[in-house]
Write a protein that holds these residues in place. Sequence first.
Motif, PDB file in Angstrom:
ATOM      1  N   GLY A 132       4.177   8.058  -0.773  1.00 38.62           N
ATOM      2  CA  GLY A 132       5.530   7.577  -1.076  1.00 38.62           C
ATOM      3  C   GLY A 132       6.620   8.525  -0.607  1.00 38.62           C
ATOM      4  N   THR A 133       6.420   9.170   0.550  1.00 40.22           N
ATOM      5  CA  THR A 133       7.470  10.053   1.069  1.00 40.22           C
ATOM      6  C   THR A 133       8.290   9.383   2.179  1.00 40.22           C
ATOM      7  OG1 THR A 133       6.104  11.080   2.784  1.00 40.22           O
ATOM      8  CG2 THR A 133       6.040  12.095   0.598  1.00 40.22           C
ATOM      9  N   VAL A 160       0.846  -1.194   0.000  1.00 46.11           N
ATOM     10  CA  VAL A 160       0.000   0.000   0.000  1.00 46.11           C
ATOM     11  C   VAL A 160       0.882   1.245   0.000  1.00 46.11           C
ATOM     12  CG1 VAL A 160      -0.265  -0.092   2.505  1.00 46.11           C
ATOM     13  CG2 VAL A 160      -1.960   1.137   1.172  1.00 46.11           C
ATOM     14  N   GLY A 182       0.763   5.597   0.321  1.00 45.31           N
ATOM     15  CA  GLY A 182       0.092   6.864   0.538  1.00 45.31           C
ATOM     16  C   GLY A 182       0.604   7.827  -0.518  1.00 45.31           C
ATOM     17  N   SER A 240       6.659   8.489  12.598  1.00 42.71           N
ATOM     18  CA  SER A 240       6.927   8.294  14.024  1.00 42.71           C
ATOM     19  C   SER A 240       6.607   9.521  14.873  1.00 42.71           C
ATOM     20  CB  SER A 240       8.394   7.922  14.213  1.00 42.71           C
ATOM     21  OG  SER A 240       9.203   8.850  13.531  1.00 42.71           O
ATOM     22  N   GLY A 241       6.542  10.670  14.271  1.00 39.62           N
ATOM     23  CA  GLY A 241       6.297  11.897  15.037  1.00 39.62           C
ATOM     24  C   GLY A 241       6.754  13.049  14.181  1.00 39.62           C
ATOM     25  N   THR A 256       0.325  11.536   3.264  1.00 37.37           N
ATOM     26  CA  THR A 256      -1.050  11.215   3.654  1.00 37.37           C
ATOM     27  C   THR A 256      -1.112  10.871   5.140  1.00 37.37           C
ATOM     28  OG1 THR A 256      -0.817   8.840   3.230  1.00 37.37           O
ATOM     29  CG2 THR A 256      -1.462  10.227   1.356  1.00 37.37           C
ATOM     30  N   THR A 296       6.702  16.649   6.015  1.00 40.31           N
ATOM     31  CA  THR A 296       6.176  16.450   4.654  1.00 40.31           C
ATOM     32  C   THR A 296       4.668  16.642   4.590  1.00 40.31           C
ATOM     33  OG1 THR A 296       6.229  14.115   5.268  1.00 40.31           O
ATOM     34  CG2 THR A 296       7.917  14.859   3.729  1.00 40.31           C
TER      35      THR A 296
END
Length: 464
Positions: free
Chosen positions: A77-78, A73, A75, A152-153, A143, A138
Amino acid sequence: MDIAAAKAALAHLELDENPTSIRAKSRDFFWYSPVLKARLDHVTADFVISPRSEAEVIEVLRVCHAHGVPVTVRGAGTGNYGQAMPLAGGCVLHMKNMVAIKAIAPGRVICEPGIVIRDLDAATRAHSGQELRMCPSTAATATIGGFIAGGSGGVGSVRWGALRDLGNIIRLRVVTMEAAPSVLEFTGEELHRVSHAYGTNGIITEVEMPLAPAYDWLGVFVTLPDFAAAAQFGADLARQDGILVKLVTVCEAPVADAYFQRFKGRVTAADHVVILMVAPHAMDGFLTFAARYPEAQVIYRSDAHDWPRDPGVAYEYGWNHTTLRALKVEPSITYLQVRYAGPDFLAKIAAVRARFGPELMQHLEVMREGGQVIYAGLTLVRFTTEDRLEEIVRIHEDLGCMIFNPHRYTLEEGGRQSVDDRQLAFKREADPQGLLNPGKMIAWDVPDWAYQGIYAYAGLRAAE
Ligand code: FAD
């Protein structure tokens, strides 16, 4: 794996077979790591499907399960660890169409996973003056589903802690990869099964996230002539509970001068820079605080400045945007993710800094952890060889600093080098054939892996 049969069965959905766009949708920001770049550059899926609803997600998973096709899956792709790269090929499930906001209420929002975080924030702000507690730097492209499954944060963690801390995700709705996929709802302890699991054990189709009051955050840049003083300044500020800040980033000299183009002429190569987001009503408190540090110079505030070129939003100088700006100027730069915790976290940073010369440049982000202030390091590294990078990791560990290795594509190596039993147990239930994002969970493939050297997934497609 019967790709042709799966494609034929899914042809009525938004199916992308164009090789150029399939390749583009098969890549993320793995190339930040020269180690991953060397191993994953050729990786590509066989086709991309963009479902429009949970019902279509269920259909894709059912069909791919029936034909033994892996599903990874995506989102936006970052992600940096090759998280969204389809190592064994198959289907990329692109969530770009699942962007609906279902409800906004005081303190919470319910939405589909494919919505871009900045769009989500704009909607909650317009609705009732609220915003997400935290977001990655980002936010303009990533997304919310990708953040929950891969992040993570970030911006906001100085106040709210890490994404997986209790209360920072309210509820997730997840579809499993079975002959007849199930739809499950997770709250509380169960959230850990799928949050930060890289989509290896279920597809998130709906999220419920907590909100905080939105402010027109002010970007503020401060210089200090001494790095230890800059790190102290950032930590002290974060401990000022009455001063509302959303970002505290510390960059060692000469990072700002060398890599932040719009800082040119405003800083010198000797300036250590602290980058902040401060709530407008907290500015007086902040300026009073800053005045207690005679060496600290406020060189910019976004509501009153004479910089000829606007530097843009402050958070795009923090978190992994710092790395991005550096490697655009100096392509040999990569990075490490370091956790400097415990009462002696500033001493640990000093010890690391003393051990290395210009090969490493410190970049720190304040986080709250269990009520305490700690630093996350996204240290800039001038890369030479993989062996040297490994040595640098070992030296950090010897100095008592935990590394989350961004030069690995597995959950375990990018995390705490151990198996998350909750994620593994749920994968056994939810993805019995191991078709979801294969190669990313070592414990699934090689349960007794010893974490020595890089894990090389046996199913990684060879370059053609
Ligand atoms: P993707 O990269 O598409 O996916 C990430 C992972 O989540 C993949 O494993 C994917 O398979 C999985 N996934 C995606 N959608 C779903 C779903 N619906 N269900 C299940 N699994 C899913 N990260 C941070 O945490 N904090 C930062 O501040 C931060 N700053 C960054 C700065 C830069 C310049 C870059 C390049 C990266 C940064 N990142 C950061 C990493 C990344 O941008 C974030 O984690 C981001 O939230 C990922 O979102 P995405 O939509 O791009 O996810």
